[in-house]
Design a protein around this motif. Structure first.
Motif, PDB file in Angstrom:
ATOM      1  N   ASP A  82       0.826  -1.219   0.000  1.00  0.00           N
ATOM      2  CA  ASP A  82       0.000   0.000   0.000  1.00  0.00           C
ATOM      3  C   ASP A  82       0.859   1.268   0.000  1.00  0.00           C
ATOM      4  O   ASP A  82       0.595   2.205  -0.756  1.00  0.00           O
ATOM      5  N   ALA A  83       1.900   1.294   0.848  1.00  0.00           N
ATOM      6  CA  ALA A  83       2.764   2.485   0.898  1.00  0.00           C
ATOM      7  C   ALA A  83       3.433   2.696  -0.459  1.00  0.00           C
ATOM      8  O   ALA A  83       3.521   3.825  -0.957  1.00  0.00           O
ATOM      9  N   SER A  84       3.868   1.607  -1.070  1.00  0.00           N
ATOM     10  CA  SER A  84       4.543   1.714  -2.367  1.00  0.00           C
ATOM     11  C   SER A  84       3.558   2.181  -3.437  1.00  0.00           C
ATOM     12  O   SER A  84       3.896   2.991  -4.305  1.00  0.00           O
ATOM     13  N   TYR A  85       2.362   1.658  -3.356  1.00  0.00           N
ATOM     14  CA  TYR A  85       1.317   2.056  -4.310  1.00  0.00           C
ATOM     15  C   TYR A  85       1.087   3.570  -4.240  1.00  0.00           C
ATOM     16  O   TYR A  85       1.071   4.263  -5.264  1.00  0.00           O
ATOM     17  N   ILE A  86       0.946   4.079  -3.034  1.00  0.00           N
ATOM     18  CA  ILE A  86       0.676   5.518  -2.848  1.00  0.00           C
ATOM     19  C   ILE A  86       1.892   6.345  -3.280  1.00  0.00           C
ATOM     20  O   ILE A  86       1.766   7.343  -3.984  1.00  0.00           O
ATOM     21  N   ARG A  87       3.077   5.890  -2.885  1.00  0.00           N
ATOM     22  CA  ARG A  87       4.316   6.630  -3.197  1.00  0.00           C
ATOM     23  C   ARG A  87       4.558   6.722  -4.704  1.00  0.00           C
ATOM     24  O   ARG A  87       4.815   7.800  -5.242  1.00  0.00           O
ATOM     25  N   VAL A  88       4.450   5.585  -5.384  1.00  0.00           N
ATOM     26  CA  VAL A  88       4.721   5.577  -6.823  1.00  0.00           C
ATOM     27  C   VAL A  88       3.644   6.360  -7.585  1.00  0.00           C
ATOM     28  O   VAL A  88       3.943   7.116  -8.509  1.00  0.00           O
ATOM     29  N   THR A  89       2.398   6.226  -7.145  1.00  0.00           N
ATOM     30  CA  THR A  89       1.327   6.997  -7.775  1.00  0.00           C
ATOM     31  C   THR A  89       1.558   8.492  -7.608  1.00  0.00           C
ATOM     32  O   THR A  89       1.405   9.264  -8.549  1.00  0.00           O
ATOM     33  N   ARG A  90       1.965   8.902  -6.391  1.00  0.00           N
ATOM     34  CA  ARG A  90       2.185  10.333  -6.147  1.00  0.00           C
ATOM     35  C   ARG A  90       3.306  10.854  -7.048  1.00  0.00           C
ATOM     36  O   ARG A  90       3.198  11.923  -7.627  1.00  0.00           O
ATOM     37  N   HIS A  91       4.373  10.080  -7.153  1.00  0.00           N
ATOM     38  CA  HIS A  91       5.489  10.502  -8.008  1.00  0.00           C
ATOM     39  C   HIS A  91       5.011  10.695  -9.448  1.00  0.00           C
ATOM     40  O   HIS A  91       5.292  11.719 -10.080  1.00  0.00           O
ATOM     41  N   ASP A  92       4.274   9.720  -9.970  1.00  0.00           N
ATOM     42  CA  ASP A  92       3.766   9.818 -11.349  1.00  0.00           C
ATOM     43  C   ASP A  92       2.802  11.002 -11.493  1.00  0.00           C
ATOM     44  O   ASP A  92       2.826  11.730 -12.489  1.00  0.00           O
TER      45      ASP A  92
END
Ligand code: ZN
Length: 502
Positions: A82-92
């Motif tokens: 979940d943290a990775s999902y949110i982090r990568v989405t935010r970056h994109d």
């Protein structure tokens, strides 16, 4: 409440993902089976899907949901799904927001025009025709970089698109060290009698080449239940989901290496994406994390495995039985030398694994100089000739096989287009070295046609993570240290030291 927000974000992004993958199917069809008459409508259809996907993605709702999930993300371990999902989405998302849609449209339209001009200018050896296009490309590339203020070097934001986490300064330092080590090796090899590769240059019928190329990648671990191979002009890999990752190939009946090594290369890209954690299906975490890491997987399979002697101890007798006439009297060692022939040549895509990086360094240096304003497009062909002569000792006979040879600058942007290939070479040896430390039996298994141990090590350590870690994070996680060229140089010295006097 948090779960509701996360589900809403996932539902929104799943639609964006569907649109992008539908566009990818159209792109695959365009490059394989579409009749020429479909071309104008197809370009428009793909642009429409990309536009709708982009609009959906940069919707304010996505930003609000990400803000609402920030506390939840902080409460989680960095590498949790979940943290990775949110982090990568935010970056994109933040990156996408910085580039105005009107600019993106201008860039895409210009790219399509410039590409069209290039397809005519290259065979005509006519740099003057693409010069105005390329000048505008440089201008647009600079503008694109300027949407990301605060950079150290103007190329940094552009490099970041392809190789997230890398910068001009770090790549320059790495390439400088690589160059110092590489030039003496190239010099030593190319001053000796070149390998005889005439056994590859006989008549090899298409059907048998296609069949052999398919059998090899199946044995390496490319899953045909979740993939397929079709013919195209310029081979590539494309994926529509973790369950459908396709490769394309081409055949030259007068050259055995083409189909085979192209298949192994593209299957390396494809196995990376087939090996993603199924839990990441339809999310921004699926795929490959950077151009460099992606290329490390294609090159690990193509060069370190596919051009190794152990690999051919197993496959050469099989190949010989498929082509008994063509390979009559050819020994394993002759064949091994032929597929590892090193020579200074004009064309990057045809270059062997030793000289290849010099082609990349030349291009990266020109990109940086152009973006810095130290080199003008007008002077580029001349600069290319001079640099090529000093690096390779060959004068390109024309611009077609010089500055006009690669599509990258003519269909995209100037900056960040090439470093991934060499980063991939460097990382391929780094990752393979780690696999060997964990499983010293891999080379012996290869001699028996068994690739399962290597494939599952790669799946566990690289493939399944998809985009969860940036390239520098992944390197650190796998090796415990930062990116270094040493394993790659050792690999080259060991392999080519046995083939040539170094
Ligand atoms: Zn590749």
């Amino acid at each position: 409440m948090t779960q509701k927000k996360l589900n809403e974000l996932k539902a929104l992004l799943a639609e964006v993902n569907d649109l992008n993958n539908a566009a990818a199917v159209l792109g695959w069809d365009q490059a394989t089976y579409m009749p020429a008459g479909g071309s104008p409508a197809r370009g428009r259809q793909m642009a429409t899907l990309a536009k709708v996907a982009q609009e959906k993605f940069i919707d304010k709702r996505v930003g609000k949901l990400l803000d609402g999930l920030a506390k939840y993300e902080e409460s989680l371990p960095y590498d949790s799904d979940d943290a990775s999902y949110i982090r990568v989405t935010r970056h994109d998302y933040e990156r996408a927001l910085k580039v105005p849609p009107a600019f993106l449209a201008e860039l895409n339209i210009h790219g399509a025009e410039s590409y069209q001009t290039w397809t005519e200018a290259r065979p005509a050896n006519d740099f003057a025709r693409v010069r105005p296009n390329l000048e505008k490309t440089l201008d647009l590339s600079r503008k694109l970089a300027d949407f990301f203020p605060g950079y150290e070097h103007i190329a940094d934001p552009l490099i970041d698109f392809a190789d997230y986490g890398m910068k001009a300064s770090s790549i320059r330092a790495l390439f400088k060290e690589l160059r110092e080590n590489l030039v003496p090796i190239v010099k030593a090899i190319t001053s000796q009698t070149p390998a005889d590769d005439s056994c590859l240059r006989k008549h090899y019928p298409e059907a048998e080449q296609m069949k052999f190329g398919e059998d090899v990648v199946r044995q390496l671990g490319y899953d045909f239940n979740r993939g397929r191979i079709d013919k195209t002009h310029h081979p590539f890999m494309t994926s529509f989901s973790i369950g459908d990752v396709r490769i394309t190939t081409r055949v030259k009946e007068d050259f055995l290496g083409e189909t085979l090594f192209s298949n192994v290369h593209e299957a390396g890209h494809a196995m990376y994406e087939q090996g993603n954690d199924p839990a990441h299906e339809g999310t921004p975490l699926a795929g490959g994390t950077s151009a460099g890491v992606h290329e490390s997987q294609s090159r690990l399979w193509e060069n370190i495995v596919g051009r190794s002697r152990g690999f051919w101890e197993y496959f050469f007798p099989i190949l010989q039985s498929k082509f008994p006439e063509q390979l009559k009297g050819v020994s394993l060692d002759q064949f091994y030398r032929a597929i590892n022939k090193v020579e200074k040549s004009l064309i990057r895509t045809d270059a062997d694994e030793v000289t290849y990086n010099l082609h990349v360094m030349l291009r990266l240096d020109f990109e940086l100089q152009l973006l810095e304003g130290k080199l003008s497009i007008r002077d580029l062909p001349e600069a290319w000739h001079e640099r090529f002569e000093s690096d390779f000792g060959i004068v390109p006979p024309n611009d077609s096989d010089g500055v006009l040879q690669d599509v990258h600058w003519y269909g995209g942007i100037i900056g960040g287009a090439f470093q991934g290939y060499t980063l991939g070479n460097v990382m391929s040896a780094l990752f393979y070295g780690e696999a060997l430390k964990a499983h010293p039996e891999i080379p012996n298994e290869m001699k028996q046609g068994r690739f399962g141990t290597l494939h599952s090590w790669l799946t566990q350590n690289i493939y399944r993570h998809g985009r969860k870690y940036t390239a520098p994070e992944l390197v650190k996680k796998v090796t415990g240290a930062d990116l270094t060229i040493q394993p790659y140089i050792r690999y080259l010295k060991e392999k080519y030291g046995a083939l040539y006097t170094l």
